[in-house]
Design a protein around this motif. Structure first.
Motif, PDB file in Angstrom:
ATOM      1  N   UNK A 148     -51.326 -55.958  25.907  1.00  0.00           N
ATOM      2  CA  UNK A 148     -51.361 -57.067  26.905  1.00  0.00           C
ATOM      3  C   UNK A 148     -50.749 -58.302  26.906  1.00  0.00           C
ATOM      4  N   UNK A 149     -50.932 -59.051  25.792  1.00  0.00           N
ATOM      5  CA  UNK A 149     -50.512 -60.339  25.757  1.00  0.00           C
ATOM      6  C   UNK A 149     -49.108 -60.627  25.128  1.00  0.00           C
ATOM      7  N   UNK A 150     -48.445 -59.658  24.259  1.00  0.00           N
ATOM      8  CA  UNK A 150     -47.202 -59.871  23.708  1.00  0.00           C
ATOM      9  C   UNK A 150     -46.140 -60.037  24.734  1.00  0.00           C
ATOM     10  N   UNK A 183     -42.746 -58.341  29.929  1.00  0.00           N
ATOM     11  CA  UNK A 183     -44.284 -57.783  29.657  1.00  0.00           C
ATOM     12  C   UNK A 183     -43.972 -56.410  29.963  1.00  0.00           C
ATOM     13  N   UNK A 184     -44.835 -55.616  29.091  1.00  0.00           N
ATOM     14  CA  UNK A 184     -44.816 -53.953  29.324  1.00  0.00           C
ATOM     15  C   UNK A 184     -45.574 -53.659  30.293  1.00  0.00           C
ATOM     16  N   UNK A 185     -45.181 -53.003  31.462  1.00  0.00           N
ATOM     17  CA  UNK A 185     -45.954 -52.609  32.523  1.00  0.00           C
ATOM     18  C   UNK A 185     -46.394 -50.914  32.452  1.00  0.00           C
ATOM     19  N   UNK A 186     -45.600 -50.268  31.508  1.00  0.00           N
ATOM     20  CA  UNK A 186     -45.990 -48.656  31.699  1.00  0.00           C
ATOM     21  C   UNK A 186     -45.242 -48.192  30.703  1.00  0.00           C
ATOM     22  N   UNK A 241     -42.475 -69.586  35.645  1.00  0.00           N
ATOM     23  CA  UNK A 241     -42.760 -68.031  35.119  1.00  0.00           C
ATOM     24  C   UNK A 241     -44.103 -67.924  35.697  1.00  0.00           C
ATOM     25  N   UNK A 242     -44.292 -66.276  36.047  1.00  0.00           N
ATOM     26  CA  UNK A 242     -45.433 -66.183  36.574  1.00  0.00           C
ATOM     27  C   UNK A 242     -46.555 -65.738  35.672  1.00  0.00           C
ATOM     28  N   UNK A 243     -47.751 -65.730  35.960  1.00  0.00           N
ATOM     29  CA  UNK A 243     -49.078 -65.052  35.557  1.00  0.00           C
ATOM     30  C   UNK A 243     -48.704 -63.621  35.117  1.00  0.00           C
ATOM     31  N   UNK A 244     -48.839 -62.993  34.262  1.00  0.00           N
ATOM     32  CA  UNK A 244     -48.667 -61.387  34.051  1.00  0.00           C
ATOM     33  C   UNK A 244     -49.737 -60.974  33.411  1.00  0.00           C
ATOM     34  N   UNK A 245     -50.982 -61.273  33.522  1.00  0.00           N
ATOM     35  CA  UNK A 245     -52.358 -61.037  33.131  1.00  0.00           C
ATOM     36  C   UNK A 245     -52.664 -59.520  33.468  1.00  0.00           C
ATOM     37  N   UNK A 246     -53.321 -58.716  32.683  1.00  0.00           N
ATOM     38  CA  UNK A 246     -53.605 -57.560  32.902  1.00  0.00           C
ATOM     39  C   UNK A 246     -54.878 -57.422  33.491  1.00  0.00           C
ATOM     40  N   UNK A 247     -55.193 -56.653  34.640  1.00  0.00           N
ATOM     41  CA  UNK A 247     -56.254 -56.707  35.381  1.00  0.00           C
ATOM     42  C   UNK A 247     -57.088 -55.299  34.816  1.00  0.00           C
TER      43      UNK A 247
END
Length: 409
Positions: free
Chosen positions: A97-99, A125-128, A304-310
């Motif tokens: 999630x965070x790295x 950020x890793x998406x998939x 830079x955007x937020x890229x937090x995992x929902x």
């Protein structure tokens, strides 16, 4: 021989975890490394004017797709999770999630030649993640990442340098870091700027530091001065230079681990949690797709955007021939019980475990994947004249374990 266009043998992907204290590493066995950028923009007009006044540019969109042969190591996952070693219970999707990861790709004039430029993707950020296993083929992993920055270092700035420094015991206040080997080169886009990115990790919390507010740089002495350093702070520093310095090229070839692993090295089982797990021995293909569903929301005062995992999605696709309906039986919570009536409306959750071994004899375990609490999604039974019937089945969940310890599975 040097060529006018770059060959894939003249590049080597490497990653650096930005906000975790982890040593950079090469990405081995890559088959495709595909960065892409998109600049969203809108033409701005006004009443009384025919032509546009200007372009209103949004935050840059950078993506990276990687295809990698499965070779039985967890190194790439450790980089993406920002950890130096596998946790005792293995890696789960929440570990990614965070790295934030920097990828860089030194481009040489030829294999083992001279660096001409360096592609630099920042704060990805890793998406998939995907795992694809097909009979009589090499096993492949796929990764999709996203971020907001892409740079190419070239000409006099063509070497991207990463340095890591740990403040020793007793540090308090100003702390000096020598970056003279190699010396930073000025950013041609920002006069007086030599350090391109600097992060501090203190007690597990990562903070991006700002020039003059958090640190200064003296180009005469080639020294960074951290203004409020403390013992055990980890500093992560990026800049460009005219050479790699005495450290030399950080990339290298891995001739130790397996070059690839085939589907014959795999065992797949399904577990209903009640009976003994059953091996799926009639599969022709299997794929896992794990997705970290992130918001991509701009924030005021930042580029830079937020890229937090929902939330997270895991889908497992199994394809094989119709005979005993082993998978459906497990979904009835009757794995291996020769159950007499399969009722699709009575299905419950199952686990699917993939074990990958060094050889087809399956005597030496290398790495495994376990998708848990999977629900039935859909299936199709295909009967075609003069052919064997097959049955693709899809399962869905939200949890995946990755481990090199067989007992974790």
């Amino acid at each position: 021989m040097s060529t006018e266009i770059r060959h894939a043998s003249a590049v080597k992907p490497r990653s650096i975890c930005v906000n975790k204290d982890v040593t950079p590493d090469d990405w081995d066995r890559c088959q495709a490394f595909t960065p892409a950028t998109n600049q969203p923009m809108e033409k701005v007009y006004e009443i009384g004017r025919l032509n546009k006044m200007d372009f209103d540019k949004d935050i840059l969109e950078a993506t990276l797709s990687i295809t990698q042969l499965e070779y039985g190591t967890i190194d790439s996952f450790l980089q993406l999770a920002g950890v130096s070693a596998e946790p005792g219970a293995g890696l789960t999707l929440s570990d990614f999630d965070d790295p934030r990861i920097d990828f860089y790709l030194p481009g040489k004039d030829e294999y083992a030649g001279t660096v001409e430029q360096t592609l630099w993707l920042q704060h990805m950020a890793l998406d998939s993640f995907g795992l694809n296993i097909n009979a009589e083929e090499r096993i492949e992993r796929t990764f999709e990442l996203s971020g907001d920055y892409c740079k190419i270092a070239r000409e006099g700035n063509k070497y991207l340098i990463f340095k890591e420094d740990d403040a020793p015991s007793g540090t308090s206040g100003n702390y000096v870091i020598d970056v003279s080997d190699p010396a930073p080169v000025e950013d041609p886009n920002n006069s007086g700027v030599y350090i391109l990115d600097l992060w501090r990790i203190r007690s597990g919390t990562a903070t991006q530091l700002t020039l003059t507010t958090d640190y200064t740089y003296n180009n005469s002495t080639k020294e960074i001065t951290i203004l409020s350093g403390l013992a055990s702070d980890n500093y992560r520093i990026w800049y460009t230079a005219a050479s790699y310095g005495t450290g030399g090229d950080p990339t290298s070839l891995n001739n130790v681990d397996d070059y690839f692993l085939g589907a014959e090295n795999v065992t797949v089982t399904i577990d209903d949690g009640t009976h003994t797990a059953v091996e799926l021995d009639k599969l022709t293909s299997l794929s896992i797709a794990a997705t970290l569903n992130r918001i991509e929301q701009p924030k005021i005062g930042s580029t830079e955007k937020f890229r937090d995992v929902q939330n997270r999605d895991v889908s497992v696709s199994l394809e094989g021939y119709v005979k005993d309906f082993t998978i459906l039986e497990a979904l009835m919570q009757q794995a291996g019980q020769s159950w007499a009536l399969i009722d699709f409306s009575s299905f419950d959750t199952v686990d699917v475990i993939i074990k990958i071994y060094e050889t087809s004899s399956k005597s030496s375990f290398l790495i495994g994947y376990k998708a848990t609490d999977l629900e039935f999604s859909d299936d199709t039974q295909n009967y075609t004249a003069d052919s064997f019937a097959d049955e693709p089945i899809s399962l869905s969940g939200d949890a995946l374990l990755i481990t090199t310890t067989e007992g974790n599975l």
